[in-house]
Design a protein around this motif. Structure first.
Motif, PDB file in Angstrom:
ATOM      1  N   GLN A  49      44.318  71.232   9.410  1.00 25.22           N
ATOM      2  CA  GLN A  49      46.033  72.162   9.791  1.00 25.22           C
ATOM      3  C   GLN A  49      46.139  72.635   8.211  1.00 25.22           C
ATOM      4  OE1 GLN A  49      47.736  73.410  11.769  1.00 25.22           O
ATOM      5  NE2 GLN A  49      49.628  71.559  12.283  1.00 25.22           N
ATOM      6  N   TYR A  87      44.147  75.510   8.874  1.00 25.81           N
ATOM      7  CA  TYR A  87      45.029  76.702  10.277  1.00 25.81           C
ATOM      8  C   TYR A  87      45.709  77.488   8.863  1.00 25.81           C
ATOM      9  CZ  TYR A  87      42.202  75.397  13.853  1.00 25.81           C
ATOM     10  OH  TYR A  87      41.915  74.964  14.481  1.00 25.81           O
ATOM     11  N   PRO A 132      53.182  71.468  12.671  1.00 23.58           N
ATOM     12  CA  PRO A 132      52.491  71.866  11.570  1.00 23.58           C
ATOM     13  C   PRO A 132      52.637  69.574  11.247  1.00 23.58           C
ATOM     14  CG  PRO A 132      54.314  72.388  10.187  1.00 23.58           C
ATOM     15  CD  PRO A 132      54.892  72.185  11.748  1.00 23.58           C
ATOM     16  N   LEU A 154      49.204  71.770  16.674  1.00 20.82           N
ATOM     17  CA  LEU A 154      47.653  71.881  16.149  1.00 20.82           C
ATOM     18  C   LEU A 154      46.753  71.799  17.494  1.00 20.82           C
ATOM     19  CD1 LEU A 154      45.195  71.252  13.788  1.00 20.82           C
ATOM     20  CD2 LEU A 154      46.348  68.630  13.928  1.00 20.82           C
TER      21      LEU A 154
END
Length: 253
Positions: free
Chosen positions: A150, A153, A170, A89
């Motif tokens: 996150q 993404y 993640p 991240l």
């Protein structure tokens, strides 16, 4: 469908000024519908392994195969339909909206001058829904929390349509609630038939969500591979992290 790392040596060649092996040798197969967690100490090669599996780094030797195809023999469009990589991240300085950011996952199949097709728009809408982001679709990503960003993404990877997700930590820098939400999203995607290879430091999350765990040692060697209850033991973790059993229980488990 499967993602196979066959006799893989991964690292950085002399053209990058590093010339070193990070992963000396590894054989791993990830099946569609499987969530494989890669665990190990800092510097053990988790990120290098994932980048190589995603096709971002060429193997020093060995092969990355997806359903019998050598990943590095494929063009970028075909490769984008097979593997999607998520870096650790990072905050974005650009105020794209959530919808615009997710749509970036469709770029590889559009080409530089391509426009968004109806199928692309449907892929973006589906990703927004699966990641529970519909109510944030028009918000700039610079205004999101770390956990929300996150999920954006990961939704971008969903829109890409890749069969295998390669996600690098993640849960990094997320509080327990958002870390659980992110991993729950990954597990839901795997149940739909995707495969996932995810590096994690949080071994409680690994134990909760992984079908199998690949535990790397400090030299990039594979110490153990199997179900979490077989791999995440005091003995194997002690070898990986160079800790006594007491410290393993206190610091890790």
């Amino acid at each position: 469908m499967s993602l196979e790392l066959q006799a893989l040596k991964a690292g950085y060649g002399p053209e990058r000024g590093l010339a070193r092996d990070v992963i000396p040798h590894i054989d791993i197969t990830v099946e569609a519908g499987e969530l494989l967690v890669v665990a190990g100490p800092n510097g053990s090669g988790k990120t290098t392994l994932l980048k190589t599996a995603a096709g971002l780094l060429r193997p020093l030797s060995g092969r990355v195969m997806v359903s019998g195809k050598d990943l590095h023999s494929l063009g970028i469009r075909e490769r984008s339909g097979l593997t999607a990589f998520l870096f650790q991240l990072r905050d974005s300085p650009w105020p794209f909206t959530v919808r615009e950011t997710i749509a970036q996952g469709c770029y590889a199949r559009q080409g530089w001058l391509g426009s968004q097709t109806r199928e692309d728009k449907q892929a973006v809408e589906g990703a927004l829904e699966k990641a529970h982001l519909l109510d944030l679709a028009e918000r700039p990503i610079t205004e999101l929390s770390g956990g929300e960003l996150q999920r954006v993404y990961i939704a971008r990877c969903i829109a890409q349509g890749a069969a295998f997700l390669l996600l690098d930590e993640p849960e990094n820098n997320l509080d327990p609630k958002y870390a659980f939400m992110v991993m729950n999203l990954c597990a839901a995607l795997v149940k739909e038939g995707r495969g996932a290879m995810i590096s994690l430091h949080n071994l409680r999350l690994a134990s909760r969500f992984a079908h199998r765990v690949a535990l790397l040692g400090p030299q990039g060697n594979l110490i153990a591979l199997g179900p979490p209850h077989e791999v995440l033991t005091e003995e194997t973790l002690g070898r990986a992290y160079d800790l006594s059993s007491d410290l393993v229980r206190e610091l890790i488990l």
